[in-house]
Design an enzyme around this catalytic site. Structure first.
Site, PDB file in Angstrom:
ATOM      1  N   HIS A 114      29.307  54.631  43.507  1.00 38.01           N
ATOM      2  CA  HIS A 114      28.136  54.602  44.405  1.00 38.01           C
ATOM      3  C   HIS A 114      28.479  54.926  45.856  1.00 38.01           C
ATOM      4  O   HIS A 114      27.594  55.017  46.695  1.00 38.01           O
ATOM      5  CB  HIS A 114      27.378  53.275  44.278  1.00 38.01           C
ATOM      6  N   SER A 143      35.139  46.772  42.990  1.00 34.53           N
ATOM      7  CA  SER A 143      35.714  45.427  43.108  1.00 34.53           C
ATOM      8  C   SER A 143      36.509  45.064  41.857  1.00 34.53           C
ATOM      9  O   SER A 143      37.582  44.465  41.940  1.00 34.53           O
ATOM     10  CB  SER A 143      34.609  44.390  43.324  1.00 34.53           C
ATOM     11  N   CYS A 176      28.698  43.398  53.263  1.00 36.92           N
ATOM     12  CA  CYS A 176      29.090  42.237  52.464  1.00 36.92           C
ATOM     13  C   CYS A 176      29.138  40.970  53.299  1.00 36.92           C
ATOM     14  O   CYS A 176      29.024  39.881  52.774  1.00 36.92           O
ATOM     15  CB  CYS A 176      30.463  42.469  51.845  1.00 36.92           C
TER      16      CYS A 176
END
Ligand SMILES: *Cc1c(COP(=O)(O)O)cnc(C)c1O
Length: 398
Positions: free
Chosen positions: A203, A73, A328
């Site tokens: 990740h 992000s 999310c």
């Protein structure tokens, strides 16, 4: 032992054993600060420079074009805000992206709109594709940046990045791609594909959480996102997360080793396609995303008359960890913006299931998934007023 199949690798992946082993020394004795000049500091610096080389090798660029960040992000935020800030001063106030980006991109471009920039959100077709021609047609003289994801995290569609890169390069417009889902799944060559900036996150390929990287082609100048100390060539302040950076380097080296991507594809694609074909035998189902131009392990299917959250809970009871929409947005009742962008109705978007497989999945696991889904769907539909309506309408129409 209770069956457990982790089929949510698009949300996150487990850290692999070799990655953990590479990281451990930097969580124990090798605690030096990479900015310190004594031996212990220099060893930490050498470790992060080795990781920079590993990331650069995977993307086919130079190590000094790689900047470590706190996550995927952050890389997206930095690329977009940094380019916008640098180019706004030169009168370029237009950004092009798509309607179905990750929120790390969409919420960033929405912020730019509030600050007075103009953003074009290109639509995608029913398979989640757009063409380089669509991008070309949207470019204006004041376009600062094009930001288009490499592969979509919810439906797995892989976009024609090399073609889009060529169009942007020809027009002299910066091109950023969010490649968080693509790394380790498709071959990436930032030079051949004319990519100016690329975001990745450890990740998603068996590295640790909380570390990412931004590739910035040398010669491209964007504003800093995090100001402070002189780390990362003075472009991203903050004492480096040494252990995680080392882990990311090892993880990308393994994920993109010669033959690794082809091997993963050869293993996953037949299992993916078998799960899709078998599951689509259920009535009133549809595959979301392109049938072939998709990530090797990503499946997204909508079941009419089914509520996604209940589906996930029942699959969880069967020992299958999956997701609906994206991790999310779960917890909110808004249907996924990605599924809506394909033209799905709210009801159909709500009843969607994403399975994202990793290389460790076996043929037996795939068969277990295939046999677990139909009874769950049947049970949920049996108690669904929506399904009752669908069946009645069908009978009336027949
Ligand atoms: C996971 C993901 C991100 C965010 O990465 P984080 O490291 O979790 O911040 C961004 N874009 C896409 C496409 C993703 O799948």
């Amino acid at each position: 032992m209770k069956k457990f199949i982790y089929a949510d690798n698009a949300a996150t992946t487990p850290v692999s054993q070799p990655v953990l082993e590479a990281m451990l020394p930097y969580l124990e004795g090798e605690y030096g600060n990479p900015s310190s000049i004594y031996e212990k500091g220099r060893r930490a610096l050498a470790a992060i420079e080795e990781a920079r080389r590993q990331v650069a090798d995977a993307l086919h660029c130079k190590p000094r074009e790689i900047y470590f960040t706190g996550c995927g992000s952050e890389a997206d935020n930095w690329a977009i805000k940094g380019a916008a800030m640098a180019l706004y001063k030169k009168g370029k106030k237009h950004v092009i992206t798509t309607v179905f980006e990750h929120h790390a991109v969409l919420h960033t471009t929405q912020k730019l709109e509030k600050l007075g920039m103009e953003v074009t959100y290109l639509p995608v077709d029913e398979n989640g594709l757009l063409t380089a021609e669509d991008v070309k047609a949207a470019i204006r003289p004041d376009t600062a940046l094009v930001s288009i994801m490499y592969a979509n995290n919810e439906i797995g569609t892989v976009l024609p990045i090399a073609e889009i890169g060529a169009v942007c390069r020809q027009a002299g417009v910066l091109f950023h791609t969010d490649a968080v889902q693509a790394v380790g799944n498709v071959e990436i060559d930032v030079q051949a594909q004319n990519i100016d900036m690329l975001s990745l996150s450890a990740h998603k390929f068996h590295g640790p959480k909380g570390v990412g990287a931004l590739y910035i082609r040398s010669g491209v100048r964007i504003e800093n996102f995090l100001d402070g100390g002189g780390q990362e060539g003075g472009h991203r302040a903050g004492t480096e997360n040494v252990a995680s950076i080392v882990g990311m380097g090892r993880a990308i080296e393994l994920a993109c080793a010669p033959g690794a991507i082809a091997k993963k594809r050869d293993h996953l694609v037949p299992l993916r396609d078998k799960i899709i074909a078998e599951t689509l035998k259920l009535p009133h189902t549809r595959l979301n995303g392109h049938p072939t131009q998709r990530l090797p392990g990503t499946i997204n299917i909508s079941f009419e008359g089914v509520e996604g959250e209940s589906l996930l809970l029942m699959l969880d009871l069967a020992g299958i960890a999956a997701s609906s929409g994206s991790a999310c947005t779960s917890g909110s009742l808004d249907p996924s913006h990605v599924l809506l962008s394909l033209g799905l109705s709210h009801d159909v978007a709500h009843g969607s299931l994403r399975l994202s497989l990793a290389e460790d999945i076996t043929a037996e696991d795939a068969d277990y998934i295939i046999s677990s889904i139909p009874p769950v769907i049947e049970r949920l539909r049996a108690m669904s007023p929506l399904w009752e309506k669908i069946v009645k309408e069908e009978q009336a129409g027949a």
